[in-house]
Design an enzyme around this catalytic site. Structure first.
Site, PDB file in Angstrom:
ATOM      1  CE  LYS A 190      -0.687  -0.140   4.790  1.00  0.00           C
ATOM      2  NZ  LYS A 190      -1.461   0.202   6.066  1.00  0.00           N
ATOM      3  CE1 TYR A 239      13.379  32.144   4.601  1.00  0.00           C
ATOM      4  CE2 TYR A 239      13.220  29.331   4.253  1.00  0.00           C
ATOM      5  CZ  TYR A 239      12.691  31.049   4.025  1.00  0.00           C
ATOM      6  OH  TYR A 239      12.658  31.100   2.587  1.00  0.00           O
TER       7      TYR A 239
END
Length: 338
Positions: free
Chosen positions: A34, A234
């Site tokens: 899956k 940042y």
């Protein structure tokens, strides 16, 4: 050059299948593919797993199963999640098997009845008399990686409830159950994470004879010297205490290298180096011990850089990390090695 590359080693996957089959000692191995085989590529993984001895494929949705059916026309495919009325008809036409948590089975589709033995999610509270369409009885272990007593309680409940129907296929084990609990074997085990050479216990997969199948690599796109007091990224989360070389790698959280992996170690030119500063959408910084040229290889996962260690740092599990890697060809090249 691609920003990053995902290499899928199908030979390693086949060796993991062999390891799991030895652990199962005669029970069938059903390969859980899956979520695009946990990010590894469902069609390729399914073919390799079946060729190595797996006897069925397990997915979460009917659309996942239909995509596999086009590639694997004769494989046994079990859909473990719920299906809509329209999807039931598609499943019938595609010769899929469905898992039900209610006793109302649609005609013409092989059914696996699910008993909730303690997961508290899908499943019947009490097992009902299986109808003619039922080919299997199943449940799912909640704590096979953490709580042996609860796991044994689940196994005993499943064994007792299904004993009158032992002529049907019975399956409850996941990867952790297959590797640790001989009493969980029954007729088949549904293995996902271990198939990909990742530990269901969050430890070194080599402890259980498993080999990681995926290697995620990139390169240094820019190398620069930060002077003492200067920062990268940042928020100025990394400020150089002394003159420090850093390498900028063109991979960020949009590619699946999460923001909470600052401090993780990756392999740069064969050496483990720390990720520093704030990871941005498209780039991360690595602290170096010297200037390195552009295109110096960087291994983000694989070749001794364990996804399990990244997961611990991020406070998550390898399942989430691996399914979060962005394999869009606009951002990463995918290479399959047989």
């Amino acid at each position: 050059m691609y920003r990053s590359e995902l290499t899928i080693d199908l030979a390693a996957l086949r060796r993991n299948v062999a390891t799991l089959l030895r652990a199962l000692a005669g029970s069938e191995l059903w390969a859980v593919v899956k979520a695009n085989a946990y990010g590894h590529g469902a069609a390729d993984v399914a073919g390799a797993a079946l060729g190595a001895g797996a006897t069925a494929l397990c997915v979460a949705t009917v659309p996942e199963a239909l995509a596999l059916r086009r590639e694997h026309t004769t494989a046994r495919i079990v859909v473990m999640g719920p299906a809509t009325n329209r999807e039931v008809g598609q499943a019938r036409d595609a010769r899929l098997e469905l898992v039900l948590s209610t006793p109302d089975a649609p005609p013409g589709v092989p059914i696996h009845l699910k008993l909730d033995t303690g997961m508290g999610r899908w499943g019947l509270s009490e097992l009902v008399q299986p109808g003619a369409e039922v080919v299997g009885l199943m449940s799912h272990l909640a704590t096979a990686d953490t709580d042996a007593a609860y796991t044994e309680w689940q196994l005993e409940r499943f064994r007792s409830a299904t004993a009158p129907y032992s002529h049907l296929m019975r399956h409850i084990a996941n990867s952790a159950g297959a590797l640790r609990y001989p009493s969980a074997r029954f007729d088949a085990a549904r293995c996902g994470i271990a198939l990909y050479g990742l530990s269901p216990f969050g430890t070194d997969p080599a402890d259980d004879g498993l080999e990681p199948v995926l290697t995620w690599s990139s390169h240094i796109a820019h190398s620069r010297l930060l002077r003492a007091g200067h920062s990268t990224g940042y928020g100025r989360k990394f400020i150089a205490e002394e003159d420090t070389w850093i390498g900028i790698v063109p991979v960020g959280y949009a590619d699946g290298f999460r923001r909470d992996l600052t401090g993780a170690h990756v392999r740069v030119a064969g050496e483990l180096r720390p990720v520093v500063g704030t990871i941005s959408m498209d780039a991360l910084a690595v602290e170096l011990d010297r200037e390195l040229p552009v295109d110096t290889p960087v291994v983000l996962i694989g070749r001794g850089v364990l996804a399990e260690e990244h997961a611990r740092l991020a406070g998550t599990i390898t399942y989430e990390l691996m399914t979060g890697i962005n394999s869009d060809p606009a951002r990463a090249r995918r290479v399959v090695v047989s």
